[in-house]
Structures are given as C-alpha cells and as structure tokens.
Design an enzyme around this catalytic site. Structure first.
Site, short mmCIF file in Angstrom:
data_model
loop_
_atom_site.label_atom_id
_atom_site.label_comp_id
_atom_site.label_asym_id
_atom_site.label_seq_id
_atom_site.Cartn_x
_atom_site.Cartn_y
_atom_site.Cartn_z
CB VAL A 59 8.46 5.29 -1.19
CG1 VAL A 59 9.34 6.08 -0.23
CG2 VAL A 59 8.53 5.87 -2.59
N GLY B 35 0.79 -1.22 0.00
CA GLY B 35 0.00 0.00 0.00
C GLY B 35 0.82 1.27 0.00
CG HIS B 36 4.14 3.74 1.91
ND1 HIS B 36 5.44 4.14 1.71
CD2 HIS B 36 3.53 4.78 2.53
CE1 HIS B 36 5.61 5.35 2.22
NE2 HIS B 36 4.48 5.75 2.71
CG PHE B 37 2.88 5.17 -2.42
CD1 PHE B 37 1.74 5.52 -1.74
CD2 PHE B 37 4.07 5.77 -2.09
CE1 PHE B 37 1.77 6.49 -0.75
CE2 PHE B 37 4.11 6.74 -1.10
CZ PHE B 37 2.96 7.11 -0.42
#
Length: 153
Positions: A64, A57-59
């Site tokens: 990152v 989810g990041h990203f």
C-alpha cells in the site's frame, strides 16, 4: 459555469522538475506536472510501481503506497506550481512544509496506480503558499489535504 484560467505551462517534465525542486531519489515523489494555470492550479502525476522503496516495508505481503508520501507529493506539486508560475523564482529553491490541515485518506493506492495530485491555490503571502490538494486514482479521490509551504533560497 465558471471559465477555467488559462494554462501557463502545459507540461513540466522530470528534467524540468529536477531543475526546479531540490528533491532527489528516493524523496522526489512526482514524475511530471501538467496544466499549470494562471490561477496557480495544476496536476502532479505519480506512476506508482512495485519498485518503490516504501513497498519493502509498507507492506511486503500487501503493498500500500504510504499516505504520508502522497501528502509530500502534494507539497512538491504545489512547489513546482509556485516556482514556475511566479516571476523571479526560476532558480532552484528549497520548499519547506509549514502546515498540513484537513488531511483525509479515502482509499488505498496500490502498485500500478497512477496518482493525480489536483492542486489549487488557497492563498499566498510573500514566500508562503497554501494549497488544497485532491489525490485521485481513476478520477476517485484517495486522499485530500490543505498544505502550506514556504519557498526559500
């Protein structure tokens, strides 16, 4: 030029970290700690891979490594340094954050990077410790912070 403090522990591998800290997957964020010195400094190592749960989810389109995870890894590195360095702290203990100060993020960390958490003690009072940390990738500072933690039974 100041002389470096002698190395007390050259390598704390993942098995020794698991015996030292209570953290486990997915919250154990260091792979090893090297060069723990008598002045309570040392270097935590994290090999960042695309398989990290945070990248879901990041990203997803531009992964990152989250800065907050780097700060937590600084605290975990400091915990290993403190527990391994002081007599009578050999058993697993909980390590709780007290403070995060002067935190700055300088550059993104990407899959394939190896982060070195260069930690040095700023002070200690009973079971409370304060450290300064510089997170580096390829000798460039990507994040920095002063962290405080407390060791408990």
């Amino acid at each position: 030029m100041t002389e470096e403090s002698p190395v007390k522990f050259e390598l704390v591998d993942i098995n020794a970290i698991l015996q030292t800290l209570p953290h486990r997957f997915p919250m154990l964020l260091i792979d090893r700690v090297i060069n723990i010195r008598a002045d309570y400094s040392g270097i935590g190592i994290k090999n960042v891979t695309f398989n990290e749960p945070a990248f879901q989810g990041h990203f997803p389109e531009r992964p990152v490594y989250p800065g907050v995870m780097m700060i937590e890894a600084m605290a975990q590195t400091a915990g290993v340094i403190g527990i391994k360095s002081v007599e009578g702290t050999e058993k697993p203990r909980a390590v709780y954050f007290l403070t995060i100060d002067k935190c700055k993020f300088r550059k993104p960390v990407l899959p394939g990077d190896t982060i070195e958490y260069h930690m040095r003690s700023l002070g200690r009072r009973k079971t409370m410790w304060w450290f300064h940390g510089d997170a580096k990738v390829n000798d460039q500072v990507v994040a920095e912070a002063d962290v405080g933690a407390m060791l408990t039974d």
